[in-house]
Design an enzyme around this catalytic site. Structure first.
Site, PDB file in Angstrom:
ATOM      1  CB  ILE A  51      -0.921   0.018   1.245  1.00  0.00           C
ATOM      2  CG1 ILE A  51      -1.728  -1.276   1.359  1.00  0.00           C
ATOM      3  CG2 ILE A  51      -1.830   1.233   1.230  1.00  0.00           C
ATOM      4  CD1 ILE A  51      -2.663  -1.537   0.218  1.00  0.00           C
ATOM      5  CB  THR A  52       4.238   1.922   1.407  1.00  0.00           C
ATOM      6  OG1 THR A  52       4.022   1.050   2.511  1.00  0.00           O
ATOM      7  CG2 THR A  52       5.068   3.117   1.849  1.00  0.00           C
ATOM      8  CD  GLU A  53       1.228   8.621  -2.444  1.00  0.00           C
ATOM      9  OE1 GLU A  53       1.252   9.505  -3.342  1.00  0.00           O
ATOM     10  OE2 GLU A  53       0.323   8.545  -1.588  1.00  0.00           O
ATOM     11  CE1 TYR A 115     -10.586   2.103  -3.074  1.00  0.00           C
ATOM     12  CE2 TYR A 115     -10.487   4.396  -2.403  1.00  0.00           C
ATOM     13  CZ  TYR A 115      -9.964   3.116  -2.378  1.00  0.00           C
ATOM     14  OH  TYR A 115      -8.827   2.866  -1.660  1.00  0.00           O
ATOM     15  CD  GLU A 163      -2.493   7.152 -13.079  1.00  0.00           C
ATOM     16  OE1 GLU A 163      -3.485   7.582 -12.463  1.00  0.00           O
ATOM     17  OE2 GLU A 163      -1.418   6.885 -12.527  1.00  0.00           O
ATOM     18  CG  HIS A 201      -0.934   7.393  -9.137  1.00  0.00           C
ATOM     19  ND1 HIS A 201      -1.945   6.809  -9.864  1.00  0.00           N
ATOM     20  CD2 HIS A 201      -1.259   7.213  -7.843  1.00  0.00           C
ATOM     21  CE1 HIS A 201      -2.844   6.298  -9.033  1.00  0.00           C
ATOM     22  NE2 HIS A 201      -2.452   6.536  -7.807  1.00  0.00           N
TER      23      HIS A 201
END
Length: 247
Positions: A51-53, A115, A163, A201
């Site tokens: 999950i880490t950004e 989502y 994207e 991102h």
């Protein structure tokens, strides 16, 4: 003697030995993420959801290559994880967005758009939804998920969210043209993104004529993928395609 659900272990190996765990979800800060994935791979974990950004690209390259030598699949980094409604949820995708199992498979670079599309298509339900992350280097790609959905008897239609930045969607388009028989509906975020500016991102940046939303849309449409201009239009395309299939 059984283990309580809140048990804490000193190492991943100990946790695997005691519980039989085969999935890990990594939330640790960027400087320690590489070590966390390597430890999980050494312990025999089959799936590591990162999950880490903000993980350095060099670290991501190292731990993904190492995990591959140990038979560990990495989802991410910088991703929301994956969910099969009614069966499993590894990551941070809210389970109540689309609690109903269904026959749609979704693969997405964007957590938020994962989502939104799950919510808009909640009445149809999903076999699985996978957020692969938007970093320049990810462990599991659009193509990996397309191949899995093609083989999955519970998936009837695939939704692909991309994207700006990189060429992952163009490569996915080529793969769809050659290998995917199921219908695919797409959405590309970033049609109005300015050149040279990172949008969200780390991998979402347009450089010159490379990585634009228009180029990705054209590549997907050339492969037979209908591409929506907005998430809502994309969901309508899904409904229309299913209506065609079921007469």
């Amino acid at each position: 003697m059984g283990t309580a659900p809140w048990s804490v272990f000193g190492t991943v190996r100990e946790a695997v030995d005691v519980t039989g765990a085969d999935v890990t979800v990594v939330f640790v800060p960027p400087p320690f993420a590489k070590a966390a994935v390597i430890e999980a791979a050494d312990a025999g974990i089959g799936l590591a959801v990162v999950i880490t950004e903000g993980i350095p690209v060099h670290d991501a390259v190292i731990f993904q290559a190492y995990a591959a030598t140990r038979g560990t699949r990495v989802i991410g980094p910088n991703c929301p994880g994956l969910i099969s409604p009614g069966q499993a949820n590894a990551g941070i995708i809210p389970a109540d967005i689309a609690a109903k199992p269904g026959r749609l498979g979704l693969v997405s670079k964007s957590g938020t758009l994962t989502y939104q599309l799950m919510y808009e298509l909640r009445e149809l339900g999903f076999s699985s939804a996978v957020g692969i992350g938007g970093d320049p280097v990810v462990g599991t790609t659009h193509i990996d998920c397309l191949a899995a959905f093609e083989m999955d008897p519970d998936t009837e239609l695939i939704v692909l969210i991309g994207e700006i930045g990189g060429d992952a969607e163009e490569r996915a388009a080529a793969y769809i043209a050659d290998h995917i028989t199921k219908p695919v509906i797409g959405y590309i975020a970033g049609f109005t993104a300015p050149e040279g500016k990172t949008m969200g991102h780390a991998g979402a940046i347009v450089s010159g004529s490379s990585g634009t939303a228009d180029a990705k849309k054209q590549a997907l449409e050339a492969a037979g993928v209908r591409v929506g201009a907005t998430p809502t239009e994309t969901s309508r395309l899904v409904l229309a395609r299913l209506a065609e299939a079921h007469g």
